[in-house]
Structures are given as structure tokens and as C-alpha cells.
Design a protein around this motif. Sequence first.
Motif, PDB file in Angstrom:
ATOM      1  N   LEU A   9       0.836  -1.204   0.000  1.00  0.00           N
ATOM      2  CA  LEU A   9       0.000   0.000   0.000  1.00  0.00           C
ATOM      3  C   LEU A   9       0.871   1.254   0.000  1.00  0.00           C
ATOM      4  CD1 LEU A   9      -2.767   1.362   0.192  1.00  0.00           C
ATOM      5  CD2 LEU A   9      -2.615   1.137   2.682  1.00  0.00           C
ATOM      6  N   LEU A  10       1.893   1.245   0.847  1.00  0.00           N
ATOM      7  CA  LEU A  10       2.807   2.385   0.877  1.00  0.00           C
ATOM      8  C   LEU A  10       3.584   2.505  -0.438  1.00  0.00           C
ATOM      9  CD1 LEU A  10       4.208   2.058   4.515  1.00  0.00           C
ATOM     10  CD2 LEU A  10       2.562   3.746   3.662  1.00  0.00           C
ATOM     11  N   LEU A  11       3.908   1.373  -1.056  1.00  0.00           N
ATOM     12  CA  LEU A  11       4.594   1.400  -2.347  1.00  0.00           C
ATOM     13  C   LEU A  11       3.721   2.056  -3.411  1.00  0.00           C
ATOM     14  CD1 LEU A  11       6.947   0.518  -4.209  1.00  0.00           C
ATOM     15  CD2 LEU A  11       5.705  -1.629  -4.546  1.00  0.00           C
ATOM     16  N   ARG A  12       2.425   1.774  -3.353  1.00  0.00           N
ATOM     17  CA  ARG A  12       1.517   2.377  -4.325  1.00  0.00           C
ATOM     18  C   ARG A  12       1.495   3.891  -4.189  1.00  0.00           C
ATOM     19  NH1 ARG A  12      -4.528   0.144  -4.414  1.00  0.00           N
ATOM     20  NH2 ARG A  12      -4.628   1.381  -2.486  1.00  0.00           N
ATOM     21  N   PRO A  16       3.968   7.010  -8.148  1.00  0.00           N
ATOM     22  CA  PRO A  16       4.108   8.101  -9.118  1.00  0.00           C
ATOM     23  C   PRO A  16       5.543   8.603  -9.266  1.00  0.00           C
ATOM     24  CG  PRO A  16       2.164   8.449  -7.781  1.00  0.00           C
ATOM     25  CD  PRO A  16       2.879   7.280  -7.181  1.00  0.00           C
ATOM     26  N   SER A  17       6.253   8.772  -8.149  1.00  0.00           N
ATOM     27  CA  SER A  17       7.638   9.242  -8.252  1.00  0.00           C
ATOM     28  C   SER A  17       8.524   8.210  -8.937  1.00  0.00           C
ATOM     29  CB  SER A  17       8.186   9.561  -6.857  1.00  0.00           C
ATOM     30  OG  SER A  17       8.210   8.403  -6.041  1.00  0.00           O
ATOM     31  N   MET A  18       8.242   6.915  -8.713  1.00  0.00           N
ATOM     32  CA  MET A  18       9.013   5.875  -9.389  1.00  0.00           C
ATOM     33  C   MET A  18       8.734   5.873 -10.885  1.00  0.00           C
ATOM     34  SD  MET A  18       8.600   2.744  -6.638  1.00  0.00           S
ATOM     35  CE  MET A  18       9.705   1.665  -7.539  1.00  0.00           C
ATOM     36  N   LEU A  19       7.473   6.085 -11.252  1.00  0.00           N
ATOM     37  CA  LEU A  19       7.123   6.109 -12.667  1.00  0.00           C
ATOM     38  C   LEU A  19       7.767   7.275 -13.402  1.00  0.00           C
ATOM     39  CD1 LEU A  19       3.333   5.129 -12.559  1.00  0.00           C
ATOM     40  CD2 LEU A  19       5.267   3.736 -13.324  1.00  0.00           C
ATOM     41  N   VAL A  20       7.957   8.390 -12.697  1.00  0.00           N
ATOM     42  CA  VAL A  20       8.641   9.529 -13.316  1.00  0.00           C
ATOM     43  C   VAL A  20      10.055   9.133 -13.724  1.00  0.00           C
ATOM     44  CG1 VAL A  20       9.598  11.818 -12.873  1.00  0.00           C
ATOM     45  CG2 VAL A  20       7.264  11.293 -12.162  1.00  0.00           C
ATOM     46  N   PHE A 192      18.630   3.079 -10.568  1.00  0.00           N
ATOM     47  CA  PHE A 192      18.449   2.156  -9.446  1.00  0.00           C
ATOM     48  C   PHE A 192      18.695   2.854  -8.119  1.00  0.00           C
ATOM     49  CE2 PHE A 192      19.482  -1.820 -12.157  1.00  0.00           C
ATOM     50  CZ  PHE A 192      18.166  -1.896 -12.531  1.00  0.00           C
ATOM     51  N   LEU A 193      19.795   3.606  -8.031  1.00  0.00           N
ATOM     52  CA  LEU A 193      20.117   4.270  -6.770  1.00  0.00           C
ATOM     53  C   LEU A 193      19.073   5.314  -6.402  1.00  0.00           C
ATOM     54  CD1 LEU A 193      23.995   4.780  -7.004  1.00  0.00           C
ATOM     55  CD2 LEU A 193      22.756   3.271  -5.443  1.00  0.00           C
ATOM     56  N   ALA A 194      18.763   6.189  -7.340  1.00  0.00           N
ATOM     57  CA  ALA A 194      17.846   7.295  -7.040  1.00  0.00           C
ATOM     58  C   ALA A 194      16.437   6.794  -6.746  1.00  0.00           C
ATOM     59  CB  ALA A 194      17.834   8.280  -8.211  1.00  0.00           C
ATOM     60  N   MET A 195      15.939   5.872  -7.554  1.00  0.00           N
ATOM     61  CA  MET A 195      14.551   5.424  -7.413  1.00  0.00           C
ATOM     62  C   MET A 195      14.351   4.537  -6.197  1.00  0.00           C
ATOM     63  SD  MET A 195      12.169   3.691 -10.335  1.00  0.00           S
ATOM     64  CE  MET A 195      13.246   2.281 -10.525  1.00  0.00           C
ATOM     65  N   LEU A 196      15.232   3.566  -6.007  1.00  0.00           N
ATOM     66  CA  LEU A 196      15.040   2.624  -4.913  1.00  0.00           C
ATOM     67  C   LEU A 196      15.312   3.248  -3.551  1.00  0.00           C
ATOM     68  CD1 LEU A 196      16.510  -0.637  -6.480  1.00  0.00           C
ATOM     69  CD2 LEU A 196      14.110  -0.059  -6.088  1.00  0.00           C
ATOM     70  N   THR A 197      16.362   4.062  -3.431  1.00  0.00           N
ATOM     71  CA  THR A 197      16.631   4.684  -2.134  1.00  0.00           C
ATOM     72  C   THR A 197      15.511   5.621  -1.723  1.00  0.00           C
ATOM     73  OG1 THR A 197      17.947   6.399  -3.254  1.00  0.00           O
ATOM     74  CG2 THR A 197      19.148   4.528  -2.330  1.00  0.00           C
ATOM     75  N   SER A 198      14.924   6.291  -2.703  1.00  0.00           N
ATOM     76  CA  SER A 198      13.827   7.202  -2.379  1.00  0.00           C
ATOM     77  C   SER A 198      12.554   6.444  -2.009  1.00  0.00           C
ATOM     78  CB  SER A 198      13.559   8.127  -3.571  1.00  0.00           C
ATOM     79  OG  SER A 198      12.455   8.972  -3.321  1.00  0.00           O
ATOM     80  N   ALA A 199      12.164   5.472  -2.841  1.00  0.00           N
ATOM     81  CA  ALA A 199      10.902   4.767  -2.607  1.00  0.00           C
ATOM     82  C   ALA A 199      10.985   3.830  -1.410  1.00  0.00           C
ATOM     83  CB  ALA A 199      10.520   3.986  -3.866  1.00  0.00           C
ATOM     84  N   LEU A 200      11.953   2.922  -1.408  1.00  0.00           N
ATOM     85  CA  LEU A 200      12.061   1.972  -0.299  1.00  0.00           C
ATOM     86  C   LEU A 200      12.405   2.667   1.010  1.00  0.00           C
ATOM     87  CD1 LEU A 200      13.902  -1.064  -1.944  1.00  0.00           C
ATOM     88  CD2 LEU A 200      11.475  -0.805  -1.434  1.00  0.00           C
ATOM     89  N   GLY A 201      13.241   3.680   0.940  1.00  0.00           N
ATOM     90  CA  GLY A 201      13.598   4.410   2.156  1.00  0.00           C
ATOM     91  C   GLY A 201      12.392   5.037   2.819  1.00  0.00           C
ATOM     92  N   ASN A 202      11.527   5.655   2.020  1.00  0.00           N
ATOM     93  CA  ASN A 202      10.330   6.284   2.583  1.00  0.00           C
ATOM     94  C   ASN A 202       9.399   5.252   3.212  1.00  0.00           C
ATOM     95  OD1 ASN A 202      10.484   9.153   2.209  1.00  0.00           O
ATOM     96  ND2 ASN A 202      10.349   8.815   0.003  1.00  0.00           N
ATOM     97  N   ILE A 203       9.282   4.095   2.581  1.00  0.00           N
ATOM     98  CA  ILE A 203       8.420   3.050   3.136  1.00  0.00           C
ATOM     99  C   ILE A 203       8.955   2.554   4.478  1.00  0.00           C
ATOM    100  CG2 ILE A 203       7.579   0.698   2.772  1.00  0.00           C
ATOM    101  CD1 ILE A 203       7.545   1.304  -0.230  1.00  0.00           C
ATOM    102  N   LEU A 204      10.255   2.308   4.534  1.00  0.00           N
ATOM    103  CA  LEU A 204      10.853   1.794   5.773  1.00  0.00           C
ATOM    104  C   LEU A 204      10.837   2.833   6.884  1.00  0.00           C
ATOM    105  CD1 LEU A 204      13.817  -0.209   4.239  1.00  0.00           C
ATOM    106  CD2 LEU A 204      11.725  -1.106   5.269  1.00  0.00           C
ATOM    107  N   ILE A 205      10.950   4.112   6.545  1.00  0.00           N
ATOM    108  CA  ILE A 205      10.849   5.161   7.563  1.00  0.00           C
ATOM    109  C   ILE A 205       9.469   5.122   8.216  1.00  0.00           C
ATOM    110  CG2 ILE A 205      10.582   7.667   7.806  1.00  0.00           C
ATOM    111  CD1 ILE A 205      13.002   8.078   6.129  1.00  0.00           C
ATOM    112  N   SER A 206       8.450   4.867   7.385  1.00  0.00           N
ATOM    113  CA  SER A 206       7.092   4.786   7.939  1.00  0.00           C
ATOM    114  C   SER A 206       6.974   3.632   8.925  1.00  0.00           C
ATOM    115  CB  SER A 206       6.083   4.612   6.801  1.00  0.00           C
ATOM    116  OG  SER A 206       6.129   5.711   5.910  1.00  0.00           O
ATOM    117  N   PHE A 207       7.580   2.493   8.601  1.00  0.00           N
ATOM    118  CA  PHE A 207       7.523   1.332   9.493  1.00  0.00           C
ATOM    119  C   PHE A 207       8.379   1.525  10.743  1.00  0.00           C
ATOM    120  CE2 PHE A 207       5.876  -0.986   5.791  1.00  0.00           C
ATOM    121  CZ  PHE A 207       4.892  -1.750   6.396  1.00  0.00           C
TER     122      PHE A 207
END
Length: 382
Positions: A9-12, A16-20, A192-207
Motif C-alpha cells: 500500500l505504501l509502495l503504491r 508516481p515518483s518511481m514512474l517519473v 536504481f540508486l535514485a529510485m530505490l533509495t527514495s521509494a524503499l527508504g520512505n516506506i521503511l521510515i514509515s515502518f
Amino acid sequence: MQTFKLFMLLLRRNLPSMLVYIWIFVLIAVITTNSAKESGEQLYQDSDIPFTVLNRDDSRLGEALREYLSARNTYVEEPDDLTVLQNEMFYREIYYVLIIPEGYEAAVLAGEDIALENYKVQDSAMGYYLDMQVEGYLSALRAYLAAGAEPEEAMALAKESPAAAEVLVYSGEESHREPQIYYFYQNLAYIFLAMLTSALGNILISFNSEKVRRRTMCSSLSLTSRNMQLALGTVTVGGGVWLLFELIALILYREESTVFTFLVSGMNSLCFVTLSVSLSVMLGFLAKKAEVLSALSLIVSLGPCFLGGVFVPLEVMGGGILKIAKFMPTYWYIVSNNAMIKASDFTSEGIAEFWGGLGVQLLYAVMFFCIAMAASRRQRTQ
């Protein structure tokens, strides 16, 4: 699997930022694929400059000079009218007007130094380039005349002097043409670096926020189950991103690349995705706020890509910069990517560099994961 569902759910929300990133990268890849230059050993070509000559001397020398310039440029017949010539230069029909004054040939043969007149398009380098060609012809002519050649012979010999130098551009130790898929995978490191660190990092911060962590500890969900579901989520995202870009590469470059190229490139990109996921997990545990993560993501994506050979080729870096670059994980990704060009099969010399680059990337991934686990333990004790 409540944690895993929440992860998706958080990934969804971050999709949008990943799709950019994905759309911009694909667009650039398509443009560069369609407009790629045919590169070979002869990579330099003289400019073909439109010019005219007003031979007011009506001499053999003026005609010889016009023929010499025409050998590497485009001669345009124009009337001896300054207004017409100015209009032609304004509309860029011609870039250079050479005026040979009366008595010029006689003066040159007598050893006198008389300057030629010319008009150039303002702020254009083409006119100065033609000045150099004219001076080159006249220098050769004077040299032949000084050596005792007859005027007709000297003009002919000067006209036959080399009109263009052979310029070869080399990349590294030898000249070669990299396939377009090489540049696709080279720039993939930044995505890979820019997209994954931003998306996965934000999800893990929430957890990993204090409220969510305490609520999880009070629930019936064990910490081991929570971490396993988080690990499953990160692996799913990393694997999905890797498969997506492999599919894009297959669609764009299936005609020019071999199965071996896709195999070694896919192995290299898979190792780098693993590294990027481990780095994202580490940042997710270390960063406390999304703003801090955003700054860290910018640093860990742009910095290693500039210093590690993604944006700036390793061949043009100095020795001191290369020593620093070897501490960047992107350096070893590029080493493996470069080795792909040298390797034609798994027994060639380039494959040793390839395996070495993969090994170092995996070591970085293990290091980032260990740091993340240490940060996780520290959070549990707080």
C-alpha cells in the motif's frame, strides 16, 4: 501478511515518483537509440562551409585559391555587389567572402606581402576556419616558390597539399564502438540508486517510526514475522524493478545484442539492484525523517555516479580521482559493464574483471545490510 500488504500500500503511494524516473529514463533511451551516431575509426569530419571568391585580379592564383577552397567547402557563385553579399551572409547562404585585389598575383610572385580582404558572418567560427585554410595554401605556395619552383608548378603543388588531416578518436587503449545497450546499462546505475533509495527508504521510515514500532511490539505479530514480511516486500520491489528494466532492454536492443550480452548485463544489473536495495534498507533505518532521507538519497545517487564512472567515463579521470572512485560501488558496476565489451565468451580475459566487479558489489550489499541490521537492533533497545 498484514505487514506485507501495508508495504505494498505504501509502495503504491510512492509509485508516481518511481514512474517519473522510469518514463524519463525510457524516453532518453529511446531518443539516444534512434539518434545514435554511426561511430567508427573516422569520427571527425571537416565542416562544409558555403563561400564565394571575388577574383578582382582575374589571375591564375585567384582561380587556384578558389579551387583549393572548393575541395573541402562549397563554392557559391555571387556577383561583385556588397549589398547582395551582405544579404546572402545575413540569411546564411554564404559564410565567407574572399576578395583578391588587383595586382595580388604579381605581388606574391615578387615576394611582396599584400593582405587579402574578406567578409565573415559575425560571431561565426566558420570564417576564421576558412582564414586558416587560405593561409595554409599561401604558406605552401611561398614555400614552393622559395624552393625554386615555377609559378604554375608552385600553384599546382600548393593546391595538392593535404586538404584534410586524418583524425582518429580513441577510447581507452584501443578504438572500438560500444553497443547502445552498453550505455543503457551504464546509466541504469543512477536510476536504481535514485529510485530505490527514495521509494524503499520512505516506506521503511514509515515502518520504523516510533509510534508504529511501539504499536507493532504491543501486537501479536512477532518481530521476526514483521521483519520477514518487510524483507519480502523489499525483495519484491527490487526484483520487480530489475525485471522491468530487463524487459525494456530486451525490447529496445533485441536486434543488436546477443544472448551472452543480455546474460552478463543482466547479472551485473541484478547485483547492483541487490546493492541498491541494501543501501535503501540502511538509509531507511538510519534516517528519521523523509526530509533527511531525501537529502541522503540525492547524495548517494549523484555523488557515486559522478565519481564512479556513470556520468563521467573512467578513461578521462586522473589518477587521484580514480583512487577515490574505487571506493564507490558504482565504480565496480562500471568495471563489470566495461568488461562486457571486452568479453565475447566466458573464457575471455574481460570476464575476470567482470566477476571481480560483481564480487565487490555483493560485498558492498552485505556491508550495507549489516549496517542496517545494527541500526535495527539499536532501535529495538531504545
